[in-house]
Design a protein around this motif. Structure first.
Motif, PDB file in Angstrom:
ATOM      1  N   ILE A 149      10.009   0.388  10.514  1.00 28.34           N
ATOM      2  CA  ILE A 149       9.931   1.810  10.174  1.00 28.34           C
ATOM      3  C   ILE A 149       8.607   2.033   9.447  1.00 28.34           C
ATOM      4  CG2 ILE A 149      10.975   3.698   8.846  1.00 28.34           C
ATOM      5  CD1 ILE A 149      12.760   2.798  11.115  1.00 28.34           C
ATOM      6  N   ASP A 150       7.827   3.019   9.927  1.00 26.58           N
ATOM      7  CA  ASP A 150       6.560   3.325   9.259  1.00 26.58           C
ATOM      8  C   ASP A 150       6.813   3.773   7.829  1.00 26.58           C
ATOM      9  OD1 ASP A 150       5.163   2.750  11.516  1.00 26.58           O
ATOM     10  OD2 ASP A 150       4.762   4.832  12.077  1.00 26.58           O
ATOM     11  N   ASN A 151       6.038   3.242   6.914  1.00 29.60           N
ATOM     12  CA  ASN A 151       6.125   3.615   5.512  1.00 29.60           C
ATOM     13  C   ASN A 151       4.693   3.761   5.014  1.00 29.60           C
ATOM     14  OD1 ASN A 151       6.805   3.949   2.831  1.00 29.60           O
ATOM     15  ND2 ASN A 151       8.484   2.468   2.942  1.00 29.60           N
ATOM     16  N   VAL A 152       4.213   4.992   4.910  1.00 28.71           N
ATOM     17  CA  VAL A 152       2.799   5.278   4.690  1.00 28.71           C
ATOM     18  C   VAL A 152       2.500   5.470   3.207  1.00 28.71           C
ATOM     19  CG1 VAL A 152       0.944   6.900   5.231  1.00 28.71           C
ATOM     20  CG2 VAL A 152       2.659   6.359   6.959  1.00 28.71           C
ATOM     21  N   ARG A 153       1.389   4.928   2.775  1.00 28.35           N
ATOM     22  CA  ARG A 153       0.852   5.173   1.428  1.00 28.35           C
ATOM     23  C   ARG A 153      -0.593   5.632   1.606  1.00 28.35           C
ATOM     24  NH1 ARG A 153       5.483   4.451   0.777  1.00 28.35           N
ATOM     25  NH2 ARG A 153       6.538   3.149  -0.765  1.00 28.35           N
ATOM     26  N   ASP A 154      -1.045   6.511   0.753  1.00 24.35           N
ATOM     27  CA  ASP A 154      -2.409   7.040   0.844  1.00 24.35           C
ATOM     28  C   ASP A 154      -3.366   6.247  -0.037  1.00 24.35           C
ATOM     29  OD1 ASP A 154      -1.753   9.101   2.580  1.00 24.35           O
ATOM     30  OD2 ASP A 154      -1.231  10.463   0.952  1.00 24.35           O
ATOM     31  N   LEU A 155      -4.548   6.035   0.478  1.00 25.34           N
ATOM     32  CA  LEU A 155      -5.655   5.461  -0.278  1.00 25.34           C
ATOM     33  C   LEU A 155      -6.852   6.363  -0.036  1.00 25.34           C
ATOM     34  CD1 LEU A 155      -7.007   3.182  -1.944  1.00 25.34           C
ATOM     35  CD2 LEU A 155      -7.547   2.086   0.245  1.00 25.34           C
TER      36      LEU A 155
END
Length: 100
Positions: A85-91
């Motif tokens: 499952i995609d689990n996105v965090r921003d940088l």
């Protein structure tokens, strides 16, 4: 330019050819493009067409600076995540350099 120096920087004269009338002067711009960060010194030689004398010599001395990057986070922690499952965090990467 000596081909051995192009890994450090390259340069060109603007205009690449010309003439200087007697008792006068002519401005020539030198455009340098650094290939590696840091200080460098490159030999610059000026040949005079038809002259039997060796080329006139000078040096280009410069400090090549690169982008100055900053990051919004020094670490990115995901914690427990579900497989497949995609689990996105921003940088966020910011270029604070003076170079346009």
């Amino acid at each position: 330019q000596d081909p051995a120096t192009t890994a450090i920087a390259s340069y060109e004269a603007i205009p690449p050819v010309g003439s200087v009338p007697p008792n006068s002067e002519t401005k020539v711009k030198i455009r340098a493009i650094g290939e590696k960060l840091g200080n460098f010194r490159l030999p610059l030689m000026l040949s005079i067409a038809g002259s039997v004398e060796p080329p006139l010599q000078s040096s280009i001395v410069a400090n090549c600076i690169g982008p100055k990057l900053s990051l919004s986070h020094t670490q990115i922690k995901w914690g427990p995540t579900t497989c497949l499952i995609d689990n996105v965090r921003d940088l966020i990467i910011t270029n604070d350099s003076e170079i346009p």
